[in-house]
Design an enzyme around this catalytic site. Structure first.
Site, PDB file in Angstrom:
ATOM      1  N   GLU A   3      87.511  87.026  46.311  1.00 35.70           N
ATOM      2  CA  GLU A   3      88.328  86.509  47.424  1.00 35.70           C
ATOM      3  C   GLU A   3      89.754  86.964  47.171  1.00 35.70           C
ATOM      4  O   GLU A   3      90.328  86.619  46.136  1.00 35.70           O
ATOM      5  CB  GLU A   3      88.233  85.000  47.466  1.00 35.70           C
ATOM      6  N   CYS A  56      97.092  82.155  50.049  1.00 42.95           N
ATOM      7  CA  CYS A  56      96.497  83.358  50.643  1.00 42.95           C
ATOM      8  C   CYS A  56      96.425  83.202  52.158  1.00 42.95           C
ATOM      9  O   CYS A  56      96.411  84.179  52.889  1.00 42.95           O
ATOM     10  CB  CYS A  56      95.127  83.606  50.060  1.00 42.95           C
TER      11      CYS A  56
HETATM   12  P1  NAD Z   1      96.119  88.103  40.215  1.00 42.58           P
HETATM   13  O1  NAD Z   1      95.169  89.059  40.830  1.00 42.58           O
HETATM   14  O2  NAD Z   1      97.347  88.640  39.608  1.00 42.58           O
HETATM   15  O3  NAD Z   1      95.389  87.268  39.063  1.00 42.58           O
HETATM   16  C1  NAD Z   1      94.206  86.553  39.316  1.00 42.58           C
HETATM   17  C2  NAD Z   1      93.414  86.415  38.030  1.00 42.58           C
HETATM   18  O4  NAD Z   1      92.989  87.712  37.607  1.00 42.58           O
HETATM   19  C3  NAD Z   1      94.219  85.838  36.864  1.00 42.58           C
HETATM   20  O5  NAD Z   1      93.387  84.971  36.130  1.00 42.58           O
HETATM   21  C4  NAD Z   1      94.557  87.065  36.041  1.00 42.58           C
HETATM   22  O6  NAD Z   1      94.788  86.792  34.684  1.00 42.58           O
HETATM   23  C5  NAD Z   1      93.296  87.895  36.226  1.00 42.58           C
HETATM   24  N1  NAD Z   1      93.424  89.336  35.982  1.00 42.58           N
HETATM   25  C6  NAD Z   1      94.539  90.109  36.075  1.00 42.58           C
HETATM   26  N2  NAD Z   1      94.237  91.391  35.762  1.00 42.58           N
HETATM   27  C7  NAD Z   1      92.919  91.428  35.479  1.00 42.58           C
HETATM   28  C8  NAD Z   1      92.007  92.471  35.120  1.00 42.58           C
HETATM   29  N3  NAD Z   1      92.405  93.736  34.980  1.00 42.58           N
HETATM   30  N4  NAD Z   1      90.716  92.154  34.922  1.00 42.58           N
HETATM   31  C9  NAD Z   1      90.276  90.880  35.074  1.00 42.58           C
HETATM   32  N5  NAD Z   1      91.097  89.861  35.410  1.00 42.58           N
HETATM   33  C10 NAD Z   1      92.391  90.123  35.618  1.00 42.58           C
HETATM   34  O7  NAD Z   1      96.446  87.013  41.341  1.00 42.58           O
HETATM   35  P2  NAD Z   1      97.413  85.756  41.260  1.00 42.58           P
HETATM   36  O8  NAD Z   1      98.815  86.241  41.225  1.00 42.58           O
HETATM   37  O9  NAD Z   1      96.956  84.814  40.193  1.00 42.58           O
HETATM   38  O10 NAD Z   1      97.101  85.043  42.662  1.00 42.58           O
HETATM   39  C11 NAD Z   1      97.700  85.426  43.860  1.00 42.58           C
HETATM   40  C12 NAD Z   1      96.751  86.276  44.687  1.00 42.58           C
HETATM   41  O11 NAD Z   1      95.530  85.585  44.883  1.00 42.58           O
HETATM   42  C13 NAD Z   1      97.297  86.566  46.079  1.00 42.58           C
HETATM   43  O12 NAD Z   1      97.028  87.906  46.398  1.00 42.58           O
HETATM   44  C14 NAD Z   1      96.480  85.629  46.976  1.00 42.58           C
HETATM   45  O13 NAD Z   1      96.380  86.041  48.319  1.00 42.58           O
HETATM   46  C15 NAD Z   1      95.166  85.618  46.272  1.00 42.58           C
HETATM   47  N6  NAD Z   1      94.378  84.425  46.600  1.00 42.58           N
HETATM   48  C16 NAD Z   1      93.326  84.544  47.444  1.00 42.58           C
HETATM   49  C17 NAD Z   1      92.579  83.425  47.809  1.00 42.58           C
HETATM   50  C18 NAD Z   1      91.405  83.517  48.755  1.00 42.58           C
HETATM   51  O14 NAD Z   1      90.682  82.535  48.885  1.00 42.58           O
HETATM   52  N7  NAD Z   1      91.173  84.636  49.400  1.00 42.58           N
HETATM   53  C19 NAD Z   1      92.950  82.171  47.310  1.00 42.58           C
HETATM   54  C20 NAD Z   1      94.039  82.087  46.443  1.00 42.58           C
HETATM   55  C21 NAD Z   1      94.738  83.225  46.094  1.00 42.58           C
END
Ligand code: NAD
Length: 525
Positions: free
Chosen positions: A286, A320
């Site tokens: 997501e 999001c």
């Molecule tokens: P992010 O992608 O930076 O991080 C999300 C998670 O991924 C964290 O736990 C992070 O440590 C991990 N991560 C980072 N690099 C990784 C890799 N290479 N491999 C595996 N895991 C890795 O996102 P964020 O800053 O925590 O959250 C904000 C984003 O999330 C925004 O883009 C927002 O739109 C999205 N979001 C979407 C929804 C939805 O339901 N569609 C809900 C909430 C947030």
């Protein structure tokens, strides 16, 4: 029957006092040295040397707590235990797994204000938003528990004499859950309990910034009866521990919520099938959004302004589903934008711990710098409608409205994930919808209108995962508004909806020819 958990009523002084007491008590612990979180493997706290200090985003000189991050050796040990625990957990009757989810929900209810207070301090999430986050986490447990009761009944799929054919589901195996910081409890909990109730063992890797909330949730998972080798809590750096978990051949499934860039990277990596794997990994991802609200000339202006303000600036736009593009009918555009900017002036910018705050600090200094740079770049070519003042210290970005933004602008096209709203006018309703869907994302959207033809047109053509009519674009409730998008907003079925749990299982069919010639007792000949 499923009912959403009610929100706390902070107009009542006793509710206000209860949350304030929880905040005071956490603040005492913080001044006394801060909170600590450690990885949990086989229900044991594991010490490591890799310490992450979390600063209060409202005042980075205060350290909320320290999390010892998991290293690769520990992650490996956790995966070994989760792999070994798969069959035992799979064989636990689904009734017991359902009961455990209800216990988790009950424990979160008991500690509701503790969790809200922790989110207020660790994630900088304002009171009502933090409270709604706990309510959503409870909802996920209750809703998925009910769903599992429905899905655990095998379906009779043949109606032919002499044949019995049953269709039912089995878990996938080891599921890695990777969560973001913006719904520190609800999203981590929702993904983890969905995987657990369907019989998968789970490694939870939370966002670095909100490891303390995820740690408290993880302790509660074990306390509620999940066996030691069915769950592990692995805080750590995404690029290190997250990437290691995604690539490991013992992992069957990755359930991710976060940014588009990381989600696409995970999908690529999980697509590589190693020679040690005898299955294809499943990814549920997501991702982000670039959500639009359309206001036409027939809309109730007061309601629309309230809705836009709430969608764009609630929790400083760090959702999001937040509105970041506003498209207004040309004939009312100037008046609407003037009134919107006036309304934006009244928003309180301040620490989340202050109950009146709407525009809280953004998650950390890195996000603050990134958003400030985006605003600065926009400023070179775009006009400000309004820019909020910010307190002298803390990771603040004031509420920002750009007007007359052309759709070619990067600010119109890219997710900013902060309190930044871009506005434009549209000659016709059809053109407004065309502008709204001209995005690589398709997550949420809203329309304010009292014209039935326009609403019907929007239902058919404003193609996003969650379209809201005459209400804000944020605030989806479990069960009532199953949530999730398509295009580059993600792959998978909607969270809090009737298809969600199916993603964590594989269907099987067993067909028996019942024209048998009697029975044999085992061992007799
Ligand atoms: P992010 O992608 O930076 O991080 C999300 C998670 O991924 C964290 O736990 C992070 O440590 C991990 N991560 C980072 N690099 C990784 C890799 N290479 N491999 C595996 N895991 C890795 O996102 P964020 O800053 O925590 O959250 C904000 C984003 O999330 C925004 O883009 C927002 O739109 C999205 N979001 C979407 C929804 C939805 O339901 N569609 C809900 C909430 C947030």
């Amino acid at each position: 029957m499923f009912r959403n958990e009610p929100f706390s009523d902070f107009s009542s002084s006793s509710e206000r006092r209860a949350l304030q007491t929880a905040l005071d008590s956490l603040n005492d612990r913080i001044s006394g040295g801060g909170l600590t979180a450690r990885p949990l493997v086989q229900n044991k706290e594991c010490k490591t040397q890799n310490i992450f200090s979390r600063e209060n985003p409202a005042d980075p000189s205060i350290i909320i707590g320290r999390t010892e991050f998991a290293d690769i050796t520990l992650t490996d040990k956790a995966l070994q235990s989760l792999s070994a625990g798969q069959v035992e957990w799979r064989n636990v009757p689904s009734e017991r797994r359902v009961q455990i989810l209800r216990t988790i929900a009950g424990k979160m209810r008991e500690r509701r204000h503790f969790f809200s207070a922790l989110m207020i301090l660790e994630a900088g999430k304002p009171w009502k938003e933090a409270d709604a986050d706990v309510a959503e986490a409870i909802d996920f447990c209750e809703y998925y528990a009910l769903e599992m009761e429905r899905l655990s009944i095998p379906q009779q799929v043949s109606d032919v004499p002499g044949e019995d054919s049953q269709y039912f589901y089995q878990p996938r195996g080891v599921c890695v859950v990777i969560s973001p910081w913006n719904f520190p409890l609800a999203i981590a909990c929702g993904m983890a309990v969905a995987a657990l109730v369907t019989g998968n063992t789970v490694a939870l890797k939370p966002a670095e910034q909100t490891s303390l909330v995820a740690y408290e949730f993880s302790k509660l998972v074990y306390e509620s009866g999940v066996p030691d080798n069915a769950f592990a809590f692995l805080p750590g750096k995404g690029e290190e521990i997250g990437a290691y978990l995604v690539a490991d051949p013992r992992v069957h499934m990755i359930c991710f919520t976060g940014s588009k860039a990381v989600g696409l990277e995970i999908i690529r990596e999980a697509g590589k099938t190693s020679s040690q794997q005898s299955f294809v990994k499943k990814v549920v991802a997501e991702l982000g959004g670039k959500n639009a609200i359309i206001v036409d000339e027939s809309a109730d202006i007061d309601e629309s302004i309230k809705g836009v303000i709430h969608s764009a600036f609630g929790y400083s736009g760090q959702k999001c589903s937040a509105c970041s593009r506003l498209i207004v009918a040309k004939s009312i555009y100037q008046n609407f934008v003037d009134r919107l900017c006036e309304a934006a002036k009244d928003l309180i910018v301040g620490p989340a711990a202050d109950p009146g705050t709407t525009v809280c600090p953004v998650i950390d200094a890195e996000a603050q710098m990134r958003i400030a740079k985006t605003i600065q770049e926009g400023q070179a070519t775009l006009k400000f409608g309004f820019r909020g003042e910010v307190p002298p210290k803390g990771c603040y970005i004031g509420q920002t409205i750009f007007i007359d933004v052309p759709p070619s602008s990067p600010l119109w096209r890219n997710e900013i994930f902060g309190p930044v709203l871009c506005c434009t006018a549209s000659e016709t309703f059809e053109k407004a919808v065309e502008l709204a869907v001209d995005s690589e994302y398709a997550l949420t959207g809203a329309v304010y209108s009292r014209t039935p033809d326009n609403l019907e047109y929007a239902r058919r053509n404003f193609r996003v995962g969650n379209l809201y009519i005459n209400r804000p674009s944020t605030g989806a409730l479990v069960g009532r508004h199953p949530f999730g998008g398509f295009k580059l907003s993600g792959v998978g079925s909607k969270a809090g909806g009737p298809d969600y749990l199916l993603q964590f299982m594989e269907p099987r069919t067993v067909t028996e020819n019942t024209h048998r010639k009697g029975f044999m007792v085992k061992g007799s000949s």
